[in-house]
Design an enzyme around this catalytic site. Structure first.
Site, PDB file in Angstrom:
ATOM      1  N   CYS A 214     -10.377  -3.184 -10.113  1.00 43.72           N
ATOM      2  CA  CYS A 214      -9.855  -2.007  -9.406  1.00 43.72           C
ATOM      3  C   CYS A 214      -8.483  -2.256  -8.784  1.00 43.72           C
ATOM      4  O   CYS A 214      -7.972  -1.410  -8.069  1.00 43.72           O
ATOM      5  CB  CYS A 214     -10.842  -1.522  -8.357  1.00 43.72           C
ATOM      6  SG  CYS A 214     -11.088  -2.701  -7.031  1.00 43.72           S
TER       7      CYS A 214
ATOM      8  N   ARG B 166       2.598  -9.293  -1.329  1.00 47.67           N
ATOM      9  CA  ARG B 166       2.706  -8.165  -2.255  1.00 47.67           C
ATOM     10  C   ARG B 166       3.583  -7.033  -1.727  1.00 47.67           C
ATOM     11  O   ARG B 166       4.027  -6.171  -2.478  1.00 47.67           O
ATOM     12  CB  ARG B 166       1.300  -7.630  -2.563  1.00 47.67           C
ATOM     13  CG  ARG B 166       0.558  -7.212  -1.324  1.00 47.67           C
ATOM     14  CD  ARG B 166      -0.911  -6.999  -1.572  1.00 47.67           C
ATOM     15  NE  ARG B 166      -1.209  -5.638  -1.958  1.00 47.67           N
ATOM     16  CZ  ARG B 166      -2.438  -5.114  -1.931  1.00 47.67           C
ATOM     17  NH1 ARG B 166      -3.468  -5.850  -1.586  1.00 47.67           N
ATOM     18  NH2 ARG B 166      -2.644  -3.877  -2.277  1.00 47.67           N
TER      19      ARG B 166
ATOM     20  N   ARG C 156     -10.722   3.792  -0.697  1.00 43.49           N
ATOM     21  CA  ARG C 156     -10.202   3.031   0.446  1.00 43.49           C
ATOM     22  C   ARG C 156     -10.398   3.904   1.687  1.00 43.49           C
ATOM     23  O   ARG C 156      -9.829   4.994   1.756  1.00 43.49           O
ATOM     24  CB  ARG C 156      -8.718   2.719   0.244  1.00 43.49           C
ATOM     25  CG  ARG C 156      -8.421   1.775  -0.917  1.00 43.49           C
ATOM     26  CD  ARG C 156      -6.917   1.542  -1.048  1.00 43.49           C
ATOM     27  NE  ARG C 156      -6.576   0.432  -1.920  1.00 43.49           N
ATOM     28  CZ  ARG C 156      -6.209   0.565  -3.201  1.00 43.49           C
ATOM     29  NH1 ARG C 156      -6.140   1.755  -3.755  1.00 43.49           N
ATOM     30  NH2 ARG C 156      -5.902  -0.500  -3.914  1.00 43.49           N
TER      31      ARG C 156
ATOM     32  N   ASN D 106      -4.704  -7.134  -6.874  1.00 46.95           N
ATOM     33  CA  ASN D 106      -3.486  -7.106  -6.040  1.00 46.95           C
ATOM     34  C   ASN D 106      -3.501  -8.267  -5.048  1.00 46.95           C
ATOM     35  O   ASN D 106      -2.558  -9.049  -4.953  1.00 46.95           O
ATOM     36  CB  ASN D 106      -3.398  -5.801  -5.234  1.00 46.95           C
ATOM     37  CG  ASN D 106      -3.576  -4.578  -6.089  1.00 46.95           C
ATOM     38  OD1 ASN D 106      -3.283  -4.610  -7.278  1.00 46.95           O
ATOM     39  ND2 ASN D 106      -4.063  -3.498  -5.509  1.00 46.95           N
ATOM     40  N   ASP D 107      -4.597  -8.347  -4.306  1.00 47.64           N
ATOM     41  CA  ASP D 107      -4.671  -9.433  -3.331  1.00 47.64           C
ATOM     42  C   ASP D 107      -4.925 -10.771  -4.011  1.00 47.64           C
ATOM     43  O   ASP D 107      -4.442 -11.803  -3.559  1.00 47.64           O
ATOM     44  CB  ASP D 107      -5.774  -9.145  -2.303  1.00 47.64           C
ATOM     45  CG  ASP D 107      -5.281  -8.191  -1.230  1.00 47.64           C
ATOM     46  OD1 ASP D 107      -4.128  -8.377  -0.773  1.00 47.64           O
ATOM     47  OD2 ASP D 107      -6.011  -7.265  -0.871  1.00 47.64           O
TER      48      ASP D 107
ATOM     49  N   GLU E  29     -11.092 -10.967  -4.326  1.00 48.28           N
ATOM     50  CA  GLU E  29      -9.634 -10.883  -4.159  1.00 48.28           C
ATOM     51  C   GLU E  29      -9.072 -12.091  -3.408  1.00 48.28           C
ATOM     52  O   GLU E  29      -7.879 -12.183  -3.177  1.00 48.28           O
ATOM     53  CB  GLU E  29      -9.242  -9.569  -3.476  1.00 48.28           C
ATOM     54  CG  GLU E  29     -10.029  -9.231  -2.240  1.00 48.28           C
ATOM     55  CD  GLU E  29      -9.709  -7.835  -1.693  1.00 48.28           C
ATOM     56  OE1 GLU E  29      -8.781  -7.185  -2.166  1.00 48.28           O
ATOM     57  OE2 GLU E  29     -10.408  -7.427  -0.748  1.00 48.28           O
TER      58      GLU E  29
ATOM     59  N   HIS F  45       0.802  -1.229   0.000  1.00 49.57           N
ATOM     60  CA  HIS F  45       0.000   0.000   0.000  1.00 49.57           C
ATOM     61  C   HIS F  45       0.826   1.265   0.000  1.00 49.57           C
ATOM     62  O   HIS F  45       0.348   2.309  -0.428  1.00 49.57           O
ATOM     63  CB  HIS F  45      -1.013  -0.054   1.144  1.00 49.57           C
ATOM     64  CG  HIS F  45      -2.087  -1.040   0.837  1.00 49.57           C
ATOM     65  ND1 HIS F  45      -1.974  -2.361   1.204  1.00 49.57           N
ATOM     66  CD2 HIS F  45      -3.224  -0.930   0.118  1.00 49.57           C
ATOM     67  CE1 HIS F  45      -3.029  -3.009   0.747  1.00 49.57           C
ATOM     68  NE2 HIS F  45      -3.797  -2.175   0.088  1.00 49.57           N
TER      69      HIS F  45
ATOM     70  N   ARG G 159     -15.469   1.633   0.156  1.00 52.56           N
ATOM     71  CA  ARG G 159     -15.187   0.308   0.694  1.00 52.56           C
ATOM     72  C   ARG G 159     -15.127   0.380   2.217  1.00 52.56           C
ATOM     73  O   ARG G 159     -14.563   1.327   2.770  1.00 52.56           O
ATOM     74  CB  ARG G 159     -13.861  -0.200   0.138  1.00 52.56           C
ATOM     75  CG  ARG G 159     -13.631  -1.664   0.445  1.00 52.56           C
ATOM     76  CD  ARG G 159     -12.406  -2.185  -0.267  1.00 52.56           C
ATOM     77  NE  ARG G 159     -11.189  -1.598   0.278  1.00 52.56           N
ATOM     78  CZ  ARG G 159      -9.979  -1.862  -0.218  1.00 52.56           C
ATOM     79  NH1 ARG G 159      -9.823  -2.643  -1.265  1.00 52.56           N
ATOM     80  NH2 ARG G 159      -8.918  -1.315   0.329  1.00 52.56           N
TER      81      ARG G 159
HETATM   82  C1  PEP Z   1      -6.734  -5.274  -4.442  1.00 52.55           C
HETATM   83  O1  PEP Z   1      -6.418  -6.089  -3.578  1.00 52.55           O
HETATM   84  O2  PEP Z   1      -6.514  -5.438  -5.664  1.00 52.55           O
HETATM   85  C2  PEP Z   1      -7.400  -4.005  -4.056  1.00 52.55           C
HETATM   86  C3  PEP Z   1      -7.865  -3.173  -4.958  1.00 52.55           C
HETATM   87  O3  PEP Z   1      -7.462  -3.725  -2.734  1.00 52.55           O
HETATM   88  P1  PEP Z   1      -6.211  -3.199  -1.870  1.00 52.55           P
HETATM   89  O4  PEP Z   1      -5.090  -2.895  -2.819  1.00 52.55           O
HETATM   90  O5  PEP Z   1      -6.669  -1.997  -1.123  1.00 52.55           O
HETATM   91  O6  PEP Z   1      -5.922  -4.343  -0.973  1.00 52.55           O
HETATM   92 MG    MG Z   2      -7.249  -5.867  -1.615  1.00 55.64          MG
END
Ligand code: PEP
Ligand code: MG
Length: 605
Positions: free
Chosen positions: A536, A499, A327, A488-489, A465, A220, A363
């Site tokens: 996203c 990650r 977020r 991402n997750d 995710e 993040h 979210r």
């Molecule tokens: C993701 O996991 O792709 C996502 C958009 O949420 P975050 O990056 O906030 O975990």
């Molecule tokens: Mg995520």
């Protein structure tokens, strides 16, 4: 702060280079992970532990043993941090690896059964000093005795003992190292680690770029840097040994490079790059009001991701048609308490006003993993594996008042403009049902209070995710009003790769066939159920993947506002029929190298 005062404080925070004497003007090039694109040139601000301030108080006799335990836990955490740094140092080449390795080894030994540890424990037990104050006093005493020694090597250990002590204090108090408020414009921040919460304090008009020793490309901190448009390079193990406050530094976020004291020829080359980038941004700005359509006329919805309320202006300015992901972690960062309903409502209302009728997707809190909110204190600490622990919706469903407060603020804000609610890290349908039931309950309560509410309750969407959620997308589609694909997750959990971890960053690959199949599975389930499905995750903001997504059937992408013009530009050049054919070729592949080559080939053709 006046210039001379600032110069002085920067000099004060100078670090001794790990490699001993270094010519101030020698150019050095360091390689790391380029996580946020762009180029920044400025003066180094080395974020120092010397800026740490602690409060001092007397511990009651019944709390003494608890205080010792708190100190021991902070020491344990410091050992783990040093171990991690040692691993990275070992991956370096030549003298730097050896030098840094010795230094970290020495720091580790100071945390063993040493004068520091015994001294602090004595202070807590006998003088009933709080742990932070006990550490600061003990290291001051030890450093002083080192400084009085004749041997220059031993004199040098004073710096080490301070560094080690400050690390423990940071762990004890969970304090961010410093605010960045006093920095001169165009400063380059260099630090061992920068947390997402630190990034939230960064003002892009002051901070030209940053680089750290720790951190992965999809964590993040990286996402925050991209959304603030601050060029950043993470994961340079020997960064702090190579730099002094006030050095001229180039951050090359595209190539993952940091240049310290660059030669004039290199400065010239980067100035030209900066000019070319500025020209590109200007030329893409003309696309603001152009509809995102493929060459053969297919319309694509482009929305923005937001981490901080202040980004709303930028989202509108680049032509985002809504916010596909807000977020809400920002509400919980850099504080010790939890925001109440009113504060959350006001924050959402401000964003809704800024969006002028565009959809806002909010979210619920996604704390946990690499997003440890200080507002949650120690509740989430000590989890063996935070990414698999009480993260996101799991925490909301356990702490009902947390969820209900968020839902109340969202319901109230929905009376002032279009808003939908998104749930992070869903893995089962029952979680969605529980949130729906909570929303009905909260809406009833708000009605009794007589507050303004929307005509109907907001839609509830599910983040896909977790691999299990992707595989159960058909089932989840029956409970959800929309899907948001968190690539991402999804990549992290599918490949079992952290990650935010620089050591395995090279293995993090969203083009792995397993990840792509889960994406495809979800998109198809969404299409079958006629459910809006938005991507996203960070992949959505990378024009390299745009044609693949469109070819798979995605028509809704949400990304950091800074990435939106480039993605739109790509869409305008895509022939959907051809993209569909290519996507099905990609989905037939078993090897991610071949997949990457096919994608690049299509993008370049
Ligand atoms: C993701 O996991 O792709 C996502 C958009 O949420 P975050 O990056 O906030 O975990
Ligand atoms: Mg995520």
């Amino acid at each position: 702060m006046s210039k001379s005062k600032q110069d002085k404080s920067e000099r004060k925070s100078q670090r001794r280079p790990a490699s001993g004497k270094r010519k101030a003007s020698a150019e050095r090039v360091l390689e790391g992970l380029g996580v946020s694109p762009g180029v920044a040139v400025g003066k180094a601000h080395v974020r120092e532990s010397s800026e740490i301030k602690v409060v001092e108080y007397t511990v009651s006799s019944s709390a003494v043993e608890g205080e010792v335990e708190r100190f021991d836990a902070a020491v344990q955490r410091a050992r783990l941090q040093l171990g991690k740094l040692r691993q990275h140092a070992a991956a370096l080449h030549g003298a730097a690896a050896e030098e840094l390795g010795y230094l970290l080894e020495a720091h580790g030994q100071m945390l063993g059964s040493s004068r520091l540890i015994h001294g602090v424990e004595n202070r807590i037990r006998k003088a009933r000093q709080n742990a932070e104050a006990a550490v600061m006093k003990e290291i001051a005493g030890i450093a002083e005795s080192f400084e009085q020694m004749d041997d220059p090597y031993l004199r040098g250990r004073a710096t080490d003992i301070r560094e080690v002590g400050h690390r423990v204090v940071r762990n004890l108090s969970d304090q961010g190292f410093t605010s960045f408020a006093d920095l001169r414009s165009n400063s380059i921040v260099l630090a061992e680690e920068i947390t997402p919460a630190d990034t939230a304090l960064m003002d892009p008009s002051k901070i030209g770029g940053f680089a750290t020793a720790l951190g992965g490309a999809e964590g993040h901190t990286a996402i925050m840097a991209r959304s603030l448009g601050i060029p950043a390079v993470l994961g340079i193990a020997d960064l702090l040994g190579a730099i002094q406050a006030g050095d001229v530094v180039i951050i090359d976020g595209d190539e993952g490079r940091v240049v310290i004291n660059p030669k004039p020829s290199r400065l010239k080359q980067y100035a030209a790059r900066q000019k070319a980038l500025a020209r590109e941004v200007k030329s893409l700005a003309r696309l603001r009001d152009v509809a995102a359509r493929t060459r053969d006329g297919e319309r694509v919805l482009l929305q923005a991701n937001m981490e901080l309320p202040r980004e709303v202006g930028q989202a509108v300015a680049v032509g985002a048609e809504g916010v596909g992901l807000l977020r809400t972690e920002f509400l919980f960062m850099n504080r010790e308490d939890l925001p109440d309903e009113e504060e959350q409502f006001e924050a959402l209302r401000g964003i809704i006003d800024g969006l002028g009728g565009r959809m806002l997707t909010v979210r619920t809190i996604d704390v946990g993993g690499d997003k440890l909110g200080s507002a949650f204190g120690r509740e989430l600490e000590g989890t063996t594996n935070p990414a698999l622990g009480l993260r996101a919706i799991r925490l909301s469903l356990k702490e009902r008042s947390l969820l209900e407060t968020q839902l109340a603020a969202m319901l109230r804000a929905a009376a002032y403009g279009p808003l939908r609610i998104l749930l992070p890290m869903i893995s089962t349908v029952s979680e969605v049902r529980e949130v729906r039931a909570a929303m009905v309950k909260v809406a009833r309560r708000l009605k009794r209070r007589g507050v303004k509410l929307p005509e109907r309750n907001p839609d509830i969407g599910v983040m896909i995710e977790v691999p299990g959620a992707a595989l159960a997308a058909d089932a989840l589609a029956q409970e959800a009003d929309f899907f948001a694909l968190g690539t991402n997750d999804l990549t992290m959990y599918t490949l079992a790769i952290d990650r935010a971890e620089e050591g395995v960053a090279h293995l993090y690959n969203p083009l792995h066939p397993g990840v792509l199949r889960l994406i495809q599975f979800t998109v198809e389930a969404g299409l079958r159920a006629r459910l809006p499905t938005c991507v996203c995750g960070e992949m959505a903001g990378d024009p390299r993947y745009t044609a693949l997504f469109l070819g798979m059937g995605v028509r809704d992408l949400s990304m950091t506002a800074n990435a939106l013009p480039r993605v739109k530009n790509r869409i305008l050049k895509i022939d959907l029929q051809e993209a569909t054919r290519r996507a099905s070729m990609v989905m037939d592949q078993v090897d991610s190298g071949r997949i990457a080559a096919l994608i690049d080939d299509f993008n370049e053709g």
